[in-house]
Design a protein around this motif. Structure first.
Motif, PDB file in Angstrom:
ATOM      1  N   ARG A  25       0.820  -1.212   0.000  1.00  0.00           N
ATOM      2  CA  ARG A  25       0.000   0.000   0.000  1.00  0.00           C
ATOM      3  C   ARG A  25       0.855   1.264   0.000  1.00  0.00           C
ATOM      4  O   ARG A  25       0.435   2.307  -0.465  1.00  0.00           O
ATOM      5  N   GLU A  34      -9.917   0.536  -3.942  1.00  0.00           N
ATOM      6  CA  GLU A  34     -10.552   1.064  -2.731  1.00  0.00           C
ATOM      7  C   GLU A  34     -12.040   0.745  -2.773  1.00  0.00           C
ATOM      8  O   GLU A  34     -12.747   1.171  -3.679  1.00  0.00           O
ATOM      9  N   PRO A  43     -13.269   3.539   4.036  1.00  0.00           N
ATOM     10  CA  PRO A  43     -12.545   3.113   2.836  1.00  0.00           C
ATOM     11  C   PRO A  43     -11.575   1.978   3.172  1.00  0.00           C
ATOM     12  O   PRO A  43     -10.903   2.029   4.205  1.00  0.00           O
ATOM     13  N   ARG A  44     -11.538   0.977   2.313  1.00  0.00           N
ATOM     14  CA  ARG A  44     -10.650  -0.179   2.476  1.00  0.00           C
ATOM     15  C   ARG A  44      -9.806  -0.284   1.215  1.00  0.00           C
ATOM     16  O   ARG A  44     -10.348  -0.426   0.107  1.00  0.00           O
ATOM     17  N   ARG A  45      -8.487  -0.203   1.361  1.00  0.00           N
ATOM     18  CA  ARG A  45      -7.586  -0.221   0.211  1.00  0.00           C
ATOM     19  C   ARG A  45      -6.827  -1.526   0.154  1.00  0.00           C
ATOM     20  O   ARG A  45      -6.158  -1.914   1.112  1.00  0.00           O
ATOM     21  N   TYR A  69     -12.632  -7.780  -0.046  1.00  0.00           N
ATOM     22  CA  TYR A  69     -12.947  -6.716  -1.001  1.00  0.00           C
ATOM     23  C   TYR A  69     -14.035  -7.135  -1.976  1.00  0.00           C
ATOM     24  O   TYR A  69     -14.828  -6.297  -2.415  1.00  0.00           O
ATOM     25  N   TRP A  87      -6.025   8.384  -8.966  1.00  0.00           N
ATOM     26  CA  TRP A  87      -7.265   7.716  -8.567  1.00  0.00           C
ATOM     27  C   TRP A  87      -8.338   7.878  -9.642  1.00  0.00           C
ATOM     28  O   TRP A  87      -8.499   8.954 -10.212  1.00  0.00           O
TER      29      TRP A  87
END
Length: 131
Positions: A25, A34, A43-45, A69, A87
């Motif tokens: 990351r 994300e 938010p989960r990356r 995810y 992004w």
């Protein structure tokens, strides 16, 4: 899942969660997906490998519907993808009818080899990019 593939899933997931993903990351060239946490709303990356084709980003999940995810995508398909440090907003689509092994042949070789080696339930995902 069989006992062996369940053990493989637990070991690989533990390695990724505690060692590989935190390091990846931080790498500016690493592609990140994300999602929005289905319980937390945060938010989960997740570091992923894949390729942009036209206005879509393609990837293959190594653990299919067991991947956190993927479960987040099922709850909310609106995602962001960081490609080359930029992004992009998008909408993710799970494609269970796509042949993930064939798809991996068209994606970056190193990541595809790891997904094939460690994966137990491959699932193709397409993210339609908005910008």
């Amino acid at each position: 899942m069989t006992g062996r593939s369940d053990l493989k899933h637990r070991l690989v997931t533990r390695f990724q969660r505690h060692l590989a993903n935190p390091l990846n990351r931080r790498m500016p060239t690493q592609i990140l997906l994300e999602t929005t946490g289905r319980t937390s709303g945060l938010p989960r990356r997740t570091p992923v490998g894949g390729r942009t084709v036209g206005q879509s980003f393609w990837l293959v999940s190594e653990f299919g519907h067991k991947s956190q995810y993927v479960r987040n995508i099922q709850a909310d398909p609106k995602v962001r993808v960081r490609i080359a440090g930029r992004w992009h907003q998008g909408t993710a689509h799970l494609l269970p009818d796509d042949d993930p092994v064939a798809r991996l042949r068209s994606l970056p070789r190193f990541n595809s080899a790891a997904v094939r080696a460690f994966g137990t339930d491959l699932l193709t995902i397409r993210v339609d990019l908005e910008d």
